[in-house]
Each structure stands twice: as C-alpha cells, then as structure tokens.
Design an enzyme around this catalytic site. Sequence first.
Site, short mmCIF file in Angstrom:
data_model
loop_
_atom_site.label_atom_id
_atom_site.label_comp_id
_atom_site.label_asym_id
_atom_site.label_seq_id
_atom_site.Cartn_x
_atom_site.Cartn_y
_atom_site.Cartn_z
CE LYS A 53 -3.94 1.89 2.66
NZ LYS A 53 -4.83 1.65 3.81
CB SER A 62 -8.25 3.43 2.90
OG SER A 62 -7.34 2.83 3.81
CB SER A 108 -8.26 0.46 5.65
OG SER A 108 -8.98 1.65 5.57
N1 GLN Z 1 -13.08 3.93 6.62
C1 GLN Z 1 -12.43 4.21 7.87
C2 GLN Z 1 -12.01 5.65 7.91
O1 GLN Z 1 -12.30 6.32 6.99
C3 GLN Z 1 -11.27 3.30 8.06
C4 GLN Z 1 -10.06 3.68 7.32
C5 GLN Z 1 -8.88 2.78 7.57
O2 GLN Z 1 -9.00 1.74 8.19
N2 GLN Z 1 -7.72 3.26 7.17
O3 GLN Z 1 -11.38 6.10 8.82
#
Ligand code: GLN
Length: 461
Positions: free
Chosen positions: A74, A149, A173
Amino acid sequence: MNILDKLESIKNHEITAVDNLDLFCQTIEKNNTKLNVFLETKMDEAHNIAEKIDSKINEGEKVGKLAGLVIGVKSNINVEDFHITAASRTLENYLGSYNASVVENIRDEDGIIIGVTNMDEFAAGSSTETSYFGCTQNPAAPGRIPGGSSGGSAAAVAAKMCDLSIGSDTGGSIRNPASHCGVMGFKPTYGAVSRQGLLDLAMSFDQIGSFASEAAGIALMLETIMGFDYKECTTIDWDVPEFTKMIVSDEESSLKGMKLGLVKQFFEVSDDGIVDIIEESIDNMEENGVEVVELSFDYIDLCLPTYYLINYVEFFSATRKYDGRKYGHRIEEVCGDEVLRRIHTGSYISQKEFSGKYYKKALQARSLIRKEITKLLKNVDAIVGPTVPKLPHKIGTSLEPMEMYAYDILTVIANLAGIPAASVKAGEVNGIPVGLQFQAKPLDDDKIVQLMAGFEQINKI
Ligand code: GLN
C-alpha cells in the site's frame, strides 16, 4: 497451484522466481490501466531480485520463506525510492527515503516487491474513490468500488497481479476491501506488527496486515511481518506463532471443537442478502463441528462516533508535519474534501478551550467498548458475523459522509478494542462478493488463521 506448493516448486527448480514474476508482470501490463490498482511498479528491479533468488536456489543456498513470491505494498508504507504518496497530491513528489520495518522483513524473506498500490487519500475512506489518482475498479464486481482504504492492495490480489499484498487497517481498511473484492484480509492484534514506516492515519488504531487469496498466504505474511521491533515502541515482545502450521490438509477439520459467538446486533445492521449468506456459512460451520452461541453487544451505536472522533483528532495531529516545508505541499492547500473535513473537525475538537474534553469522553467510550467486547470474547474462541453491512456501491455514486462511514460499523470495533480480525469470502449476492469476519482475543491471531483455514477447507469441498 496453492501458494505453499508454488513455494516448493520454486525451491525445487520446477518453476523459477523469474517465471512467477513474469506472469504477474504480464497481467499488470494487460490490466492495470483499466483497473488502476498499482500507482507505481518497478518491473526491471523486481526482475533483478528474482534472478538473484533463482541463482541462490541454483547454488543450493538457503532462501527465505517468501522466496520468489510477488508482493504489492500500500502506498502509505515506506519503500525506498518508490513514490510514497498515500494517494495524496500533498506527497505527489515524495520518494520513500527508507524501508518500513515490514518492507525489510519481506525483503529479508526474499519476497519480491513489485509496486505500490492505490488507496483512499491518507487512508481516510472506505471506497478508494478519494485517491488523487482516481478510483480502483473492483476486479470481482466491475463498475463498483473495491472498498477501502486499501482498495488497491485487495484488488491486486483479486486481479492476480501479485501473490500477496499488505495494507493498513485503522477502522477496517484491510477487511473492508477484502470483503468487497472477495479475497482474504487480516488485521493483526494492535502492536503485533511494527508500524514503523507507515504514514499515520490514527496512530492508536493503525495496524499493518495482509491480503491473500488463501489462508496459507495470510499465514506466510504474518510470520514474516509480525514480531517485536526495537524501532517501534508499540510493538509487543512475544513468541510469534507458526501460522503456517495452522494450515492442515488432513480430513479432520480444523474447525472442530471451536466455539463461535454470533452477535445479534451485527446482523440487525446488515442488509438481508448479506445476512442470508453469513447465516448459511455459519450453518455450514456448525455441520463441521463448530459450536455457535448467541451474544448481545449493547454499544453498537457508540462505535462509529467514538471511532471517528478519535480518528479526526489523531489525524489532525498527524498531518501537522505536512506544512509544505518538510514534505511536498501544504496539506490544506491540495487535499481532497474528506481529508480537509477531518483536519478541520479534528482541529476544532482539539481546541485549547475544550481542554481535551471531547477526546477524553471518546477515550472513555472506547474503554467501555473494549471491556464489553473482551467480556463477550471470554467464553468463545471468536466472534463471527458479516464484515461489511452493505454491498459496494457503483463508482461515482454520491454518498453523504455518514452513509460512507456506515460501511465501517462492523470493522471499527476491532480497532477500538485492539483485537485481531479477518475477513474471508463467504459467498456472493448477484455476483458481488460478501465477506465473513472473525474477531478474537488479543494475540489469538493464530486462532483466526486456524478458522480461516478451516473455513476455506469446508468451502472447497
Ligand atoms: N473507513 C475508515 C475511515 O475512513 C477506516 C479507514 C482505515 O481503516 N484506514 O477512517
């Protein structure tokens, strides 16, 4: 061919690391423009590494446990000389100046890093639509979001562009895109994997973990990246389990004797089609020797507000270094709406006049949630339920922030509680993958791998 057999074949000269790499490079070349999975690849460099691994094997030298496997990372995890942008314009010209500890671990085990993957800007999202570089297509459900994400890392495995990938999970994410793309995704216990070299979203939640299409792949990566790191103060000093030993291929199901808790509220918040698939999967596990008990979790409505408040405050603090002097652009001048919303709200909540009262309240709520979840986990091996309550939407659908956050209701709990959790593909609704989530006690990561392996086994038959 399964991944353990592939590793054996590479070591036994039946296929070479170069062959393995070439196949993935061809797939990337063919499909990456369409799917927008990798933001950057280094195929020539990867080729040189693969050749070195092959010559080590030819000379009878010992090679690492990932020898010849191809890995995606990532783009919020530092890899030297790659553009580590966290999919933000803020860092569009930033080149990783060192390797994160997990990247060192992967290279030490002879994994071949092929490239960095797309994601939501600074990991703040659940769809990969907020990437400065455009959304990734869901390879398993064309036209739909891959989740987020870590959408690129999940899609990379789903689209067969690499063997394994890594991502970060702050509130889901890893598990969310794994669920939407129909692959496996694992978020370890907080502190089990070093976060050194990861660009923070919310440091008290962030954890690095892995994606794979099989439990064995997850096990291999966890063995590689887990363990104490003197460079990172939150890592736990413990004996990392031999996760690959959990992958048994005999007739006796590794599910036998496991006790799973089913939290009724997790089903109440999920769409019907998803509930049906998860219930079917649980019935199937019961037929294979699992005992299921019903549990109740009364604080479900507290989870999203608690998570997002802490996320905003910690993210605001983490972004202060992007002031345009040290790295790239000043974040507020170039970032997208969601990142700006978090910075503004985080800054407001953190005001001196409030002397931390909202943040402290959220920390109290977090303790309550953690205590309750720990209590529920006391009498079971793991909690089982849906990973995400909704199916992935079509790319470009306009959603209110709260509608977007609603995707996370079942995943933020593990981050609030610091426990390990993973998603496996349970089935499909109209061809769209649906994930099932396991959550366990802190440091029971091996139990989750065992469940994933058992689940995979009964679903193959
Ligand atoms: N969707 C969650 C957020 O927007 C989780 C994001 C993540 O785990 N990086 O914070």
